[in-house]
Design a protein around this motif. Structure first.
Motif, PDB file in Angstrom:
ATOM      1  N   SER A 133      35.735  57.654  40.802  1.00 45.93           N
ATOM      2  CA  SER A 133      35.390  56.684  41.915  1.00 45.93           C
ATOM      3  C   SER A 133      36.846  57.233  42.616  1.00 45.93           C
ATOM      4  N   PRO A 134      36.594  58.075  44.036  1.00 45.45           N
ATOM      5  CA  PRO A 134      37.952  58.277  45.232  1.00 45.45           C
ATOM      6  C   PRO A 134      38.168  56.779  45.780  1.00 45.45           C
ATOM      7  N   GLY A 135      37.851  55.386  45.334  1.00 39.76           N
ATOM      8  CA  GLY A 135      37.920  54.167  45.565  1.00 39.76           C
ATOM      9  C   GLY A 135      38.116  53.129  45.413  1.00 39.76           C
ATOM     10  N   TYR A 136      38.328  53.456  43.715  1.00 35.49           N
ATOM     11  CA  TYR A 136      38.750  52.691  42.764  1.00 35.49           C
ATOM     12  C   TYR A 136      39.844  52.349  42.580  1.00 35.49           C
ATOM     13  N   ALA A 137      41.371  53.460  43.368  1.00 36.17           N
ATOM     14  CA  ALA A 137      42.712  52.620  42.952  1.00 36.17           C
ATOM     15  C   ALA A 137      42.984  51.776  43.620  1.00 36.17           C
ATOM     16  N   LEU A 138      41.901  51.998  45.222  1.00 33.63           N
ATOM     17  CA  LEU A 138      42.114  50.439  45.970  1.00 33.63           C
ATOM     18  C   LEU A 138      41.451  49.212  45.539  1.00 33.63           C
ATOM     19  N   SER A 139      40.549  49.871  45.185  1.00 36.09           N
ATOM     20  CA  SER A 139      39.590  48.364  45.172  1.00 36.09           C
ATOM     21  C   SER A 139      40.209  47.649  43.757  1.00 36.09           C
ATOM     22  N   GLU A 140      41.042  49.053  42.737  1.00 38.19           N
ATOM     23  CA  GLU A 140      41.201  47.833  41.333  1.00 38.19           C
ATOM     24  C   GLU A 140      42.716  46.907  41.826  1.00 38.19           C
ATOM     25  N   ALA A 141      43.247  47.809  43.081  1.00 37.42           N
ATOM     26  CA  ALA A 141      44.789  47.308  43.352  1.00 37.42           C
ATOM     27  C   ALA A 141      44.623  45.649  43.809  1.00 37.42           C
ATOM     28  N   MET A 142      43.535  46.011  44.915  1.00 36.93           N
ATOM     29  CA  MET A 142      43.341  45.048  45.666  1.00 36.93           C
ATOM     30  C   MET A 142      42.354  43.775  44.803  1.00 36.93           C
ATOM     31  N   ASP A 143      42.044  43.885  44.043  1.00 32.69           N
ATOM     32  CA  ASP A 143      41.784  42.617  42.757  1.00 32.69           C
ATOM     33  C   ASP A 143      42.833  42.179  42.154  1.00 32.69           C
ATOM     34  N   ARG A 144      44.048  42.936  42.174  1.00 34.23           N
ATOM     35  CA  ARG A 144      44.945  42.130  40.530  1.00 34.23           C
ATOM     36  C   ARG A 144      46.255  41.813  42.524  1.00 34.23           C
ATOM     37  N   HIS A 145      45.644  41.958  42.990  1.00 37.15           N
ATOM     38  CA  HIS A 145      46.802  41.511  44.241  1.00 37.15           C
ATOM     39  C   HIS A 145      46.289  40.108  45.013  1.00 37.15           C
ATOM     40  N   LEU A 146      45.136  40.558  45.437  1.00 29.93           N
ATOM     41  CA  LEU A 146      43.971  38.774  45.513  1.00 29.93           C
ATOM     42  C   LEU A 146      43.646  38.116  44.808  1.00 29.93           C
ATOM     43  N   TRP A 147      43.674  38.495  43.166  1.00 23.64           N
ATOM     44  CA  TRP A 147      43.115  36.943  42.422  1.00 23.64           C
ATOM     45  C   TRP A 147      44.329  37.091  41.952  1.00 23.64           C
ATOM     46  N   GLY A 148      45.474  37.915  41.540  1.00 22.53           N
ATOM     47  CA  GLY A 148      46.940  37.370  40.962  1.00 22.53           C
ATOM     48  C   GLY A 148      46.159  36.958  38.928  1.00 22.53           C
ATOM     49  N   ASP A 149      46.428  35.790  38.355  1.00 18.04           N
ATOM     50  CA  ASP A 149      46.419  35.724  36.792  1.00 18.04           C
ATOM     51  C   ASP A 149      44.439  35.515  36.838  1.00 18.04           C
ATOM     52  N   LEU A 150      44.198  35.564  37.667  1.00 16.15           N
ATOM     53  CA  LEU A 150      42.313  35.384  37.506  1.00 16.15           C
ATOM     54  C   LEU A 150      41.679  36.743  37.834  1.00 16.15           C
ATOM     55  N   TYR A 151      42.618  37.651  37.597  1.00 15.31           N
ATOM     56  CA  TYR A 151      42.111  38.952  37.654  1.00 15.31           C
ATOM     57  C   TYR A 151      40.708  39.104  36.996  1.00 15.31           C
ATOM     58  N   SER A 152      40.658  38.673  35.682  1.00 16.94           N
ATOM     59  CA  SER A 152      39.738  39.193  34.578  1.00 16.94           C
ATOM     60  C   SER A 152      38.460  38.449  35.766  1.00 16.94           C
ATOM     61  N   ARG A 153      38.120  37.145  36.201  1.00 17.59           N
ATOM     62  CA  ARG A 153      37.839  36.689  36.408  1.00 17.59           C
ATOM     63  C   ARG A 153      36.583  37.076  37.270  1.00 17.59           C
ATOM     64  N   LYS A 154      37.543  38.353  38.390  1.00 16.51           N
ATOM     65  CA  LYS A 154      36.693  39.026  39.668  1.00 16.51           C
ATOM     66  C   LYS A 154      37.051  40.606  39.252  1.00 16.51           C
ATOM     67  N   ASN A 155      36.194  41.066  37.824  1.00 12.78           N
ATOM     68  CA  ASN A 155      36.701  41.716  37.265  1.00 12.78           C
ATOM     69  C   ASN A 155      35.198  42.396  36.157  1.00 12.78           C
ATOM     70  N   PRO A 156      34.144  43.106  36.357  1.00 19.08           N
ATOM     71  CA  PRO A 156      32.942  42.858  35.618  1.00 19.08           C
ATOM     72  C   PRO A 156      32.942  44.313  34.565  1.00 19.08           C
ATOM     73  N   ILE A 157      33.998  45.311  35.587  1.00 17.07           N
ATOM     74  CA  ILE A 157      33.838  46.376  34.824  1.00 17.07           C
ATOM     75  C   ILE A 157      35.254  45.593  33.026  1.00 17.07           C
ATOM     76  N   GLY A 158      35.360  45.300  33.757  1.00 13.57           N
ATOM     77  CA  GLY A 158      36.605  44.924  32.304  1.00 13.57           C
ATOM     78  C   GLY A 158      38.135  45.250  31.931  1.00 13.57           C
ATOM     79  N   ASN A 159      38.246  45.558  30.678  1.00  8.77           N
ATOM     80  CA  ASN A 159      39.620  46.131  30.680  1.00  8.77           C
ATOM     81  C   ASN A 159      39.221  47.521  29.141  1.00  8.77           C
ATOM     82  N   HIS A 160      39.809  48.342  28.996  1.00  9.12           N
ATOM     83  CA  HIS A 160      39.373  49.517  28.076  1.00  9.12           C
ATOM     84  C   HIS A 160      39.770  48.566  26.611  1.00  9.12           C
ATOM     85  N   ASN A 161      40.939  48.093  26.336  1.00  4.27           N
ATOM     86  CA  ASN A 161      41.256  48.025  25.318  1.00  4.27           C
ATOM     87  C   ASN A 161      39.885  46.852  24.282  1.00  4.27           C
ATOM     88  N   VAL A 162      39.427  46.108  25.923  1.00  9.76           N
ATOM     89  CA  VAL A 162      38.839  44.524  24.922  1.00  9.76           C
ATOM     90  C   VAL A 162      37.446  45.141  24.929  1.00  9.76           C
TER      91      VAL A 162
END
Length: 427
Positions: A133-162
């Motif tokens: 999706s065109p907007g994914y790069a921004l939303s993902e970066a925003m979540d990392r900046h906004l939530w910091g080390d609690l990023y996983s708590r606000k990321n329902p789609i998850g982590n590829h390796n996990v």
């Protein structure tokens, strides 16, 4: 609506609607990304997929799907920040069998290793589609900046390796934490009678043993840390055709400031109208192609997001006007009395309209049960009516004006040279 709690703690909600001869059975768990550590990020969603597989009573995926066909079931699930839903819609005369079928799936999942290996790929594929999706790069970066080390708590789609490397033992771990009756809501809606439903549910689900613990006391959800400063960043992506600006603040939640959540809804509605000063100063002036603000009601740190699509030739001018408008948000004349009253009326109508399609309405109810309460939903219009100009100003001053925020700008390579200096300096 009729709500009861069984002795084992299971909340049972019945919505009667005889407009069509169908019934929907939905079960909701207070699970989702807010319960996920980095090692489990994305596994609530994977669990949702495994729910519709083999269990104690249906030994294989083929048996499960055969029963789906026999009962005429349309099924699906969803995973969000604070709840995971599973639903069946079926002919009303199959309701009792549908309740039993749901009981088998929620209480006795099998988590077959071979089926799970296939589903790991399917779930990761959903993640990859979202990344396109065109907007994914921004939303993902925003979540990392906004939530910091609690990023996983606000990321329902998850982590590829996990997701790719998940194993059945992790599914068992999730089940043993969050899949108990005292952490679930069972909703039955459609052409049903509530007393009949309560009797059937008690007979089928009454033996489901509750946990001897509160999962949110045993595994507390960590509190999001307040932002300490303004954080500007930019993202370059070939997928976007226009620049996109997002400014996000950490807003109120339903545990600590319920009144502000109503004010947030009213304020957002007003500013999103074409007649608002925000729209006139940005869109009508030609500085932006789009400008919206929204608040997501959650029990843990709902975000407030100002979304703007700047005119590609006026990015800096647009940003300056956005800041000027934010500084005016709490001015006495920024919104009119008529706008406030219209917003409250329209939001009330919108909530009423949500009940028109029962299969969709149950999802609305499950969201509010998990992130606030059923009472929050049923008293929503009553509380909207209490919102005043002073409440809107208090909300703005407490959560937006002069408060730290994260601001992200998405551009394509051709617009890279137009990124304002304040975003470049922070890179």
């Amino acid at each position: 609506m009729f709500l009861r709690k069984l002795p084992n703690g299971l909340d049972v909600l019945v919505v009667e609607d005889n407009s069509v001869p169908l019934a929907t059975v939905m079960i909701t768990s207070k699970n989702g990304s807010y319960t996920e550590t980095p090692a489990f990020n994305g596994l609530s969603h994977l669990y949702e997929h495994m729910f519709f597989k083999a269990n104690k009573d249906y030994k294989s995926q083929e048996e499960f799907m055969d029963r789906v066909s026999e009962l005429g079931i349309d099924f699906n699930g969803s995973t969000t920040f604070e709840n995971v839903d599973y639903f069946f819609t079926l002919p009303k005369f199959n309701l009792k069998d549908g309740l039993k079928f749901m009981n088998s799936a929620i209480r006795y999942p099998k988590f077959d290793a071979k089926e799970m290996a296939r589903e790991n790929i399917v779930v990761d594929g959903e993640f990859q589609r979202q990344e396109s999706s065109p907007g994914y790069a921004l939303s993902e970066a925003m979540d990392r900046h906004l939530w910091g080390d609690l990023y996983s708590r606000k990321n329902p789609i998850g982590n590829h390796n996990v997701i790719r490397n998940a194993v059945p033992a992790q599914m068992d771990s999730i089940k043993n934490k969050y899949y108990y009756p005292n952490n679930c809501l069972l909703t039955v809606a459609g052409d049903v009678l509530h007393e009949d439903v309560f009797k059937q549910v008690t007979a089928i689900y009454g033996s489901w043993k509750s946990s001897d613990f509160d999962p949110f006391k045993k595994w507390p959800i960590p509190e999001i840390k307040p932002l300490q400063k303004i954080d500007n960043f930019f993202v370059v992506s070939n997928l976007t055709q226009v620049p996109v600006l997002e400014i996000t603040w950490i807003g109120p939640d339903t545990r600590t400031d319920i009144p502000a959540t109503y004010a947030a809804d009213v304020f957002s509605y007003i500013l999103n109208q074409n007649s608002s000063r925000l729209s006139q100063s940005l869109v009508q002036s030609g500085l932006a192609l789009q400008a919206n603000i929204g608040y997501l009601t959650l029990s843990h740190s709902g975000p407030i997001t100002l979304f703007v699509v700047p005119n590609p030739s006026k990015i800096s001018e647009c940003l300056a006007e956005v800041k000027r408008q934010i500084a005016l948000f709490d001015a006495d004349d920024y919104v009119s009395n008529e706008q406030i009253e219209t917003a409250k009326l329209k939001l009330g109508i919108r909530q009423t309209e949500e009940a028109e399609v029962t299969t969709d309405f149950v999802k609305t109810l499950s969201f509010w049960w998990a992130s606030a309460s059923i009472d929050y939903f049923t008293t929503y219009q009553e509380n909207l009516k209490k919102v005043s100009r002073a409440n809107l100003q208090e909300y703005v001053r407490k959560y937006i004006k002069n408060k730290p925020y994260c601001a992200g700008l998405l551009v394509n390579p051709q617009l890279r040279s137009q990124v304002p200096a304040e975003f470049v300096a922070s890179k």
